[in-house]
Write a protein that holds these residues in place. Structure first.
Motif, short mmCIF file in Angstrom:
data_model
loop_
_atom_site.label_atom_id
_atom_site.label_comp_id
_atom_site.label_asym_id
_atom_site.label_seq_id
_atom_site.Cartn_x
_atom_site.Cartn_y
_atom_site.Cartn_z
N ARG A 1 43.84 46.66 44.72
CA ARG A 1 43.95 47.39 43.45
C ARG A 1 42.65 47.28 42.67
O ARG A 1 42.14 48.28 42.14
N GLN A 2 42.10 46.07 42.61
CA GLN A 2 40.83 45.89 41.89
C GLN A 2 39.69 46.64 42.59
O GLN A 2 38.86 47.28 41.95
N LEU A 3 39.69 46.57 43.93
CA LEU A 3 38.65 47.28 44.70
C LEU A 3 38.76 48.78 44.49
O LEU A 3 37.77 49.49 44.38
N PHE A 4 40.01 49.25 44.41
CA PHE A 4 40.25 50.68 44.14
C PHE A 4 39.63 51.08 42.81
O PHE A 4 38.91 52.08 42.70
N LEU A 5 39.87 50.25 41.80
CA LEU A 5 39.35 50.58 40.47
C LEU A 5 37.82 50.48 40.43
O LEU A 5 37.16 51.26 39.76
N ASN A 6 37.27 49.55 41.21
CA ASN A 6 35.81 49.34 41.17
C ASN A 6 35.04 50.33 42.05
O ASN A 6 33.96 50.75 41.70
N HIS A 7 35.60 50.65 43.22
CA HIS A 7 34.77 51.34 44.22
C HIS A 7 35.25 52.72 44.63
O HIS A 7 34.57 53.37 45.41
N LEU B 1 47.79 55.27 38.01
CA LEU B 1 49.00 54.51 38.31
C LEU B 1 48.68 53.30 39.18
O LEU B 1 49.27 52.23 39.02
N ALA B 2 47.76 53.49 40.13
CA ALA B 2 47.31 52.42 41.03
C ALA B 2 48.45 51.71 41.74
O ALA B 2 48.45 50.49 41.87
#
Ligand code: PMP
Length: 402
Positions: free
Chosen positions: A4-10, A19-20
Motif C-alpha cells: 500500500r505504501q509502495l503504491f502511494l509512493n511509486h 481507496l488503496a
C-alpha cells in the motif's frame, strides 16, 4: 514497506485520497483483499468484466495463445489468427455496413482513430460532440469530452470542436456540410446513465445523412449486452458509420476497436499510407481473450438475463435517501442528494457495520465522472440473484446507519 505504501509512493496517482484496497484475487463477481475480506463487485472493472472475473473459457483461451505466440509484429502487416477470427465474429454480429475492425489497445485510442478516420475520409475538419460525454483521456478524446472542468487545465486542445446538448433536437441544426463526424455515446454513461429520448438518435442519424457527416457511436462502456441487447444502438433503430468498442471487448485484457465500412476504413491505406498505426492494438492474447468472452456472452445467452436482473435491482433499491434509480439493463445510477452522501455510502459499503445482518459482506462500487451524486452499478452480467440481493441489502442497511 507494505504494498500500500509502495503504491502511494511509486504508482502514478489520480486522486488525493485513493481507496488503496489491495485485491489479491478475483473470481466471478467477487473480489478478495489481502485481509481475506470478500467484496461483491458491482462495477466489474467499470463495465469490463461482463462474463465475470477469470471465466474459465477466457483463461483457457489466453493459455492456449500463450503457447502459440505473444507479440510478433505491429498491427496491420501479418495475418494473426486471433485478430482475424475475432474481427470476423464481431462483424457477423453487426449490421452489414460495419464490416471492418481496426483494433487498438484502449478505448481512448479507438476514439482517436475514429476521429482521424472521419477527418480523412470526409475531408472535413469539424467534429461535434455532446455535453457530459466521455470518450477517453488522451488529448484528442479529451477535446471531445463534454466537460470544461476536466478540459480547462489542458488547453489548447484540438480546434474546430463543437459541443451540443445531448437529447436536444434543436441543436442538431449545428450539423452542417463542414462537419466530419458527430460522436456520441449511445447511452451516456458518465453523465449518470442518460438515455436518448424517443426519436432523437434517429433524428441525429437523419441530419448526419443529409449533411454527409459520419455518425460515430461510442459503445465502449455500453456495448456487449450491458443494456439488454448486444449493441445499445439496436434499441434505437440506427446504425452508426463508425462504432467504438473497448472495455468488455477484451474480456479483461486491454483492447479497443473502431469498426466501419471497409470503404471508409481503407482511407487509412493511402495519402498517407499507414494513416493510422499502432504497436499493440489487436494484441493476439487480448484478441483470444476477448473472443472467448464474446462467445461466452453469446453461447450462455447472458444478455437474456439482463432485464430480469435489472428489475431485481430496481425492486430492492428503495430508501428515503435514494432520489432516483436510472438504468438501462445492467448500467445503473443510484442517485443521492449530493456527492457527500454518495461517497459516505460507497465508503460504508467497504466497512464493517455492527448492525448488519451479514457483517462479513462487502460491496465494491464507485461514482460517475459527471454525476458525482450517483452510485454506479455495472456488474458482470453473470451476477447471480443471490449476489444482487445481498449487495442491495447491504446498500439499504448502510444507508440506515448514515
Ligand atoms: N468511452 C467511454 C464511453 C468510456 O466509458 C471510456 C472509459 N471509461 C472510454 C471511452 C475510454 O476508454 P479507455 O479508458 O480504455 O481509454
Amino acid at each position: 514497506m507494505t504494498n500500500r505504501q509502495l503504491f502511494l509512493n511509486h504508482v502514478g496517482q489520480t486522486s488525493e485520497a485513493p481507496l488503496a484496497l489491495e485485491i489479491v484475487r478475483a473470481e466471478g463477481c467477487k473480489l478478495f483483499d489481502i485481509d481475506g475480506k470478500e467484496y461483491i463487485d458491482l462495477i466489474g472493472g467499470i463495465s469490463v468484466c461482463h462474463v465475470g472475473h477469470r471465466h474459465p473459457a477466457v483463461i483457457a483461451a489466453i493459455k492456449k495463445q500463450l503457447d502459440d505466440y505473444l507479440h510478433i509484429m505491429v498491427y496491420g502487416e501479418l495475418v494473426q489468427s486471433p485478430q482475424v477470427q475475432y474481427a470476423t465474429l464481431l462483424t457477423q454480429h453487426l449490421p452489414a455496413s460495419l464490416n471492418s475492425v481496426f483494433f487498438t489497445a484502449s478505448g481512448s485510442e479507438a476514439t482517436e482513430g475514429a476521429m482521424k478516420l472521419a477527418k480523412r475520409s470526409q475531408n472535413r475538419t469539424q467534429i461535434i460532440s455532446f455535453k457530459n460525454s466521455y470518450h477517453g483521456s488522451t488529448q484528442g478524446a479529451l477535446s471531445v469530452m463534454g466537460s470544461e472542468y476536466w478540459q480547462q487545465a489542458f488547453r489548447p486542445l484540438l480546434p474546430d470542436i463543437l459541443q451540443m446538448n445531448y437529447n436536444s433536437f434543436e441543436d442538431l441544426d449545428n450539423i452542417t456540410e463542414r462537419t466530419a463526424c458527430v460522436i456520441a455515446e449511445t447511452i451516456q454513461a458518465e453523465a449518470g446513465v442518460l438515455v436518448p429520448q424517443k426519436g432523437w438518435l434517429k433524428a441525429l442519424r437523419k441530419k448526419c445523412d443529409e449533411t454527409g457527416t459520419l455518425l460515430v457511436l461510442d459503445e465502449i462502456q455500453c456495448g456487449f449486452g450491458r443494456n439488454g441487447t448486444l449493441w445499445a444502438f439496436e434499441q434505437f433503430e440506427v446504425v452508426p458509420d463508425i462504432l467504438l468498442l473497448g472495455k468488455a471487448l477484451g474480456g479483461g485484457m486491454p483492447l479497443g476497436a473502431f469498426v466501419a465500412d471497409k470503404k471508409i476504413m481503407d482511407s487509412f491505406t493511402h495519402d498517407p499510407v499507414l494513416g493510422h498505426i499502432n504497436t499493440f492494438g489487436g494484441h493476439p492474447v487480448c484478441c483470444a481473450a476477448g473472443m472467448a468472452a464474446c462467445k461466452v456472452l453469446l453461447d450462455e445467452k447472458l444478455i437474456e438475463t439482463v432485464k430480469e436482473k435489472e428489475e431485481l435491482f430496481i425492486s430492492l433499491l428503495h430508501h428515503s435517501k435514494i432520489k432516483a434509480v436510472r438504468s438501462r439493463g445492467l448500467m445503473m445510477a443510484v442517485e443521492f442528494e449530493d456527492f457527500e452522501m454518495n461517497k459516505k455510502v460507497i465508503d460504508a459499503l467497504l466497512q464493517d457495520s455492527g448492525r448488519l445482518e451479514r457483517p462479513d459482506s462487502y460491496v465494491f462500487t464507485d461514482w460517475f465522472l459527471f454525476a458525482a451524486n450517483c452510485l454506479r452499478i455495472v456488474p458482470p452480467l453473470t451476477i447471480s440473484e443471490e449476489e444482487i440481493t445481498e449487495a442491495c441489502n447491504k446498500i439499504i442497511e448502510v444507508m440506515d446507519t448514515l
